[in-house]
Design a protein around this motif. Structure first.
Motif, PDB file in Angstrom:
ATOM      1  N   ILE A  49      55.786  35.557  -0.859  1.00  0.00           N
ATOM      2  CA  ILE A  49      54.487  35.703  -1.551  1.00  0.00           C
ATOM      3  C   ILE A  49      53.667  36.794  -0.870  1.00  0.00           C
ATOM      4  CG2 ILE A  49      52.377  34.507  -2.271  1.00  0.00           C
ATOM      5  CD1 ILE A  49      53.947  31.878  -2.150  1.00  0.00           C
ATOM      6  N   ALA A  50      53.082  37.675  -1.690  1.00  0.00           N
ATOM      7  CA  ALA A  50      52.185  38.717  -1.155  1.00  0.00           C
ATOM      8  C   ALA A  50      50.753  38.376  -1.549  1.00  0.00           C
ATOM      9  CB  ALA A  50      52.573  40.083  -1.721  1.00  0.00           C
ATOM     10  N   ASN A  51      49.875  38.332  -0.593  1.00  0.00           N
ATOM     11  CA  ASN A  51      48.439  38.120  -0.847  1.00  0.00           C
ATOM     12  C   ASN A  51      47.757  39.479  -0.810  1.00  0.00           C
ATOM     13  OD1 ASN A  51      48.694  35.266  -0.832  1.00  0.00           O
ATOM     14  ND2 ASN A  51      48.826  35.336   1.401  1.00  0.00           N
ATOM     15  N   LEU A  52      47.304  39.955  -1.982  1.00  0.00           N
ATOM     16  CA  LEU A  52      46.695  41.287  -2.064  1.00  0.00           C
ATOM     17  C   LEU A  52      45.198  41.126  -2.290  1.00  0.00           C
ATOM     18  CD1 LEU A  52      49.190  43.089  -4.486  1.00  0.00           C
ATOM     19  CD2 LEU A  52      49.475  42.489  -2.097  1.00  0.00           C
ATOM     20  N   PHE A  53      44.414  41.476  -1.303  1.00  0.00           N
ATOM     21  CA  PHE A  53      42.965  41.299  -1.418  1.00  0.00           C
ATOM     22  C   PHE A  53      42.274  42.657  -1.401  1.00  0.00           C
ATOM     23  CE2 PHE A  53      41.794  36.825  -1.662  1.00  0.00           C
ATOM     24  CZ  PHE A  53      43.068  36.275  -1.646  1.00  0.00           C
ATOM     25  N   PHE A  54      41.815  43.069  -2.602  1.00  0.00           N
ATOM     26  CA  PHE A  54      41.092  44.333  -2.758  1.00  0.00           C
ATOM     27  C   PHE A  54      39.587  44.114  -2.630  1.00  0.00           C
ATOM     28  CE2 PHE A  54      45.128  44.861  -4.834  1.00  0.00           C
ATOM     29  CZ  PHE A  54      45.500  46.161  -4.557  1.00  0.00           C
ATOM     30  N   GLU A  55      39.177  42.841  -2.494  1.00  0.00           N
ATOM     31  CA  GLU A  55      37.768  42.483  -2.285  1.00  0.00           C
ATOM     32  C   GLU A  55      37.724  41.500  -1.125  1.00  0.00           C
ATOM     33  OE1 GLU A  55      35.763  40.542  -5.511  1.00  0.00           O
ATOM     34  OE2 GLU A  55      34.880  42.391  -6.230  1.00  0.00           O
ATOM     35  N   ASN A  56      36.564  41.411  -0.472  1.00  0.00           N
ATOM     36  CA  ASN A  56      36.428  40.511   0.677  1.00  0.00           C
ATOM     37  C   ASN A  56      36.641  39.052   0.288  1.00  0.00           C
ATOM     38  OD1 ASN A  56      35.777  42.733   2.129  1.00  0.00           O
ATOM     39  ND2 ASN A  56      33.573  42.367   2.132  1.00  0.00           N
ATOM     40  N   SER A  57      37.133  38.292   1.240  1.00  0.00           N
ATOM     41  CA  SER A  57      37.312  36.854   1.035  1.00  0.00           C
ATOM     42  C   SER A  57      37.473  36.180   2.386  1.00  0.00           C
ATOM     43  CB  SER A  57      38.563  36.603   0.195  1.00  0.00           C
ATOM     44  OG  SER A  57      38.892  35.235   0.171  1.00  0.00           O
ATOM     45  N   THR A  58      36.936  34.977   2.496  1.00  0.00           N
ATOM     46  CA  THR A  58      37.232  34.136   3.670  1.00  0.00           C
ATOM     47  C   THR A  58      38.045  32.937   3.196  1.00  0.00           C
ATOM     48  OG1 THR A  58      35.182  34.790   4.746  1.00  0.00           O
ATOM     49  CG2 THR A  58      36.230  32.785   5.565  1.00  0.00           C
ATOM     50  N   ARG A  59      37.407  32.056   2.389  1.00  0.00           N
ATOM     51  CA  ARG A  59      38.027  30.799   1.972  1.00  0.00           C
ATOM     52  C   ARG A  59      39.310  31.007   1.174  1.00  0.00           C
ATOM     53  NH1 ARG A  59      33.027  30.100   2.861  1.00  0.00           N
ATOM     54  NH2 ARG A  59      32.981  32.155   1.979  1.00  0.00           N
ATOM     55  N   THR A  60      39.244  31.821   0.107  1.00  0.00           N
ATOM     56  CA  THR A  60      40.369  31.929  -0.818  1.00  0.00           C
ATOM     57  C   THR A  60      41.597  32.499  -0.114  1.00  0.00           C
ATOM     58  OG1 THR A  60      38.704  32.357  -2.507  1.00  0.00           O
ATOM     59  CG2 THR A  60      40.979  32.774  -3.122  1.00  0.00           C
ATOM     60  N   LYS A  61      41.373  33.544   0.687  1.00  0.00           N
ATOM     61  CA  LYS A  61      42.494  34.215   1.368  1.00  0.00           C
ATOM     62  C   LYS A  61      43.170  33.259   2.356  1.00  0.00           C
ATOM     63  CE  LYS A  61      43.166  38.774   3.458  1.00  0.00           C
ATOM     64  NZ  LYS A  61      43.380  38.644   4.882  1.00  0.00           N
ATOM     65  N   LEU A  62      42.344  32.603   3.188  1.00  0.00           N
ATOM     66  CA  LEU A  62      42.912  31.700   4.191  1.00  0.00           C
ATOM     67  C   LEU A  62      43.556  30.486   3.522  1.00  0.00           C
ATOM     68  CD1 LEU A  62      40.140  31.808   6.946  1.00  0.00           C
ATOM     69  CD2 LEU A  62      42.376  32.918   6.964  1.00  0.00           C
ATOM     70  N   SER A  63      42.927  30.000   2.453  1.00  0.00           N
ATOM     71  CA  SER A  63      43.430  28.817   1.763  1.00  0.00           C
ATOM     72  C   SER A  63      44.788  29.101   1.108  1.00  0.00           C
ATOM     73  CB  SER A  63      42.382  28.414   0.722  1.00  0.00           C
ATOM     74  OG  SER A  63      42.793  27.308  -0.007  1.00  0.00           O
ATOM     75  N   PHE A  64      44.909  30.260   0.454  1.00  0.00           N
ATOM     76  CA  PHE A  64      46.203  30.632  -0.143  1.00  0.00           C
ATOM     77  C   PHE A  64      47.262  30.782   0.952  1.00  0.00           C
ATOM     78  CE2 PHE A  64      44.369  31.868  -4.329  1.00  0.00           C
ATOM     79  CZ  PHE A  64      45.335  31.307  -5.142  1.00  0.00           C
ATOM     80  N   GLU A  65      46.895  31.454   2.027  1.00  0.00           N
ATOM     81  CA  GLU A  65      47.884  31.700   3.086  1.00  0.00           C
ATOM     82  C   GLU A  65      48.363  30.374   3.683  1.00  0.00           C
ATOM     83  OE1 GLU A  65      46.763  34.685   5.954  1.00  0.00           O
ATOM     84  OE2 GLU A  65      48.518  34.254   7.188  1.00  0.00           O
ATOM     85  N   LEU A  66      47.426  29.473   3.908  1.00  0.00           N
ATOM     86  CA  LEU A  66      47.801  28.170   4.474  1.00  0.00           C
ATOM     87  C   LEU A  66      48.659  27.391   3.474  1.00  0.00           C
ATOM     88  CD1 LEU A  66      47.415  26.550   7.014  1.00  0.00           C
ATOM     89  CD2 LEU A  66      45.355  25.543   6.017  1.00  0.00           C
ATOM     90  N   ALA A  67      48.256  27.411   2.196  1.00  0.00           N
ATOM     91  CA  ALA A  67      49.025  26.706   1.157  1.00  0.00           C
ATOM     92  C   ALA A  67      50.471  27.221   1.130  1.00  0.00           C
ATOM     93  CB  ALA A  67      48.364  26.903  -0.209  1.00  0.00           C
TER      94      ALA A  67
END
Ligand code: CP
Length: 309
Positions: A49-67
Motif C-alpha cells: 500500500i502506498a500512502n500519498l499525501f499531497f496535503e498536510n495530515s496528522t490523524r488520517t495519515k497515521l491512522s491509515f499507516e497503523l491500519a
C-alpha cells in the motif's frame, strides 16, 4: 452481502447502505483485534500500500499507516513536500512510477476535488480517497458514524447537527451522505456565508441559531474554520465567530439535556470548541480517532479481497 459494491473508496456518495453495514461489521472484528495484546493479523501479508499525501495530515495519515501495519501489509509513504512533484512531475506520472514498484492499493489525500476519481480512471490500483479538497473525506465520515453507533447503539433515527464551516468541509459532505444512508436526520449550523447555497437539495435543514440547533440534536459534530481554504473574509472576526458559534460548557449546561460532542480534528481550542467541552465525558473525540484505525482496517481489508492474484 458481505462484499463491497464498489471497486474503490472514492466517496460516500458511491456507497449503498449495505456497504456501510459490511464495513462496520468488519470494523467490529478489527476493533476487537486492536484491543488484544497482539494487535496484528496476517491478512494482507502479500499486499503493498502506498500512502500519498499531497496535503498536510496528522490523524488520517497515521491512522491509515497503523491500519495497514496492523493488517501486515507492506507500506510506503509519500509526502508531496519532499517529492519530485516540486520538480513539475504530473500526478499520473508520480503514481505510475510508484505503481511500477508493484503497489496494490493507493491511499491519497489531494487538494483537488475529484483527484481520487481521476486517478482511479488512469491507474491500475485500488484507490482510497483520504480527502480531496473541499469534496469528500469518506473514511472520516465512516469513523464518525461508527463512533455514533458505538455510543448510541444506532445511527438510524438520530438527529445530528454539523456546526461551523460547512462550505469548505469535505467532512461535512461525506457525513451528510453517510448519515442519510443510515437513516439519520441531518442539520447544518453556522454563519450563512459558510453554508453552501444549495445545501437544502441534499435533504439537509439549515439553522443559523446555535442554541436552537443544539436543542434539536442528539449529536453535535463541531468543525474547524478552514482559514487555509478562504481567499476572502467570511465573517468579521474570530472573536465574533466564537461568540455566535463556539461551543462552551455554559451553552451545553443550559440545554438541560446531554449531547454527544464530536470533532474530526484538528481542533482550534477556544475558537469552535472550548477545552472543557472537548475534554469532557460527553466528548467522543478520542474514540473517533481510535475507531478510525478499525474502520480503515475494514475498508482496506474489504478492497484487498477484490484483488485478483
Ligand atoms: N480529521 C482529519 O482529516 O485530520 P487530519 O487532517 O490531521 O488528517
Amino acid at each position: 452481502m458481505s462484499e463491497l459494491s464498489v471497486e474503490h473508496l472514492l466517496g460516500i456518495k458511491y456507497l449503498k447502505p449495505n456497504d456501510i453495514d459490511v464495513i462496520f461489521k468488519t470494523a467490529d472484528h478489527f476493533k476487537e483485534v486492536i484491543n488484544r495484546p497482539i494487535k496484528k493479523v496476517p491478512s494482507l501479508r502479500d499486499i503493498t500500500i502506498a500512502n500519498l499525501f499531497f496535503e498536510n495530515s496528522t490523524r488520517t495519515k497515521l491512522s491509515f499507516e497503523l491500519a495497514e501495519k496492523r493488517l501486515s501489509a507492506d507500506v510506503i509513504n509519500f509526502s508531496a513536500g519532499q517529492s519530485s512533484v516540486k520538480k513539475g512531475e504530473t500526478l499520473i506520472d508520480t503514481v505510475n512510477n510508484i505503481l511500477a514498484m508493484k503497489v496494490d492499493i493507493v491511499v491519497m489525500r489531494h487538494g483537488n476535488v475529484g483527484a481520487g476519481v481521476f486517478l482511479s480512471k488512469h491507474v491500475d490500483a485500488k484507490i482510497i480517497n483520504a480527502g480531496d479538497g473541499t469534496h469528500e473525506h469518506p473514511t472520516q465520515a465512516l469513523l464518525d458514524s461508527y463512533s455514533i453507533r458505538e455510543k448510541l447503539g444506532t445511527v438510524k433515527g438520530k438527529k445530528i447537527v454539523i456546526i461551523g464551516d460547512i462550505l469548505h468541509s469535505r467532512v461535512a459532505l461525506s457525513n451528510i451522505f453517510a448519515l442519510q444512508l443510515q437513516g439519520a436526520q441531518v442539520k447544518v449550523c453556522g454563519p450563512t456565508t459558510l453554508i453552501p447555497k444549495h445545501i437544502a437539495s441534499l435533504g439537509v435543514t439549515v439553522e443559523t441559531n446555535l442554541k436552537k440547533a443544539l436543542e434539536w440534536c442528539d449529536v453535535a459534530n463541531v468543525l474547524r474554520v478552514q482559514h487555509e481554504r478562504m481567499d476572502i473574509k467570511y465573517f468579521p472576526s474570530t472573536r465574533e465567530y466564537t461568540q455566535l458559534y463556539g461551543i462552551n460548557q455554559e451553552i451545553l449546561d443550559n440545554l438541560g439535556k446531554k449531547l454527544v460532542i464530536m470533532h474530526p480534528g484538528p481542533i482550534n481550542r477556544g475558537v469552535e470548541i472550548t477545552s472543557d467541552v472537548a475534554d469532557s465525558n460527553d466528548s467522543i473525540i478520542l474514540n473517533q480517532v481510535e475507531n478510525g484505525v478499525a474502520v480503515r482496517m475494514a475498508v482496506i481489508y474489504l478492497l484487498a479481497q477484490q484483488i485478483k492474484r
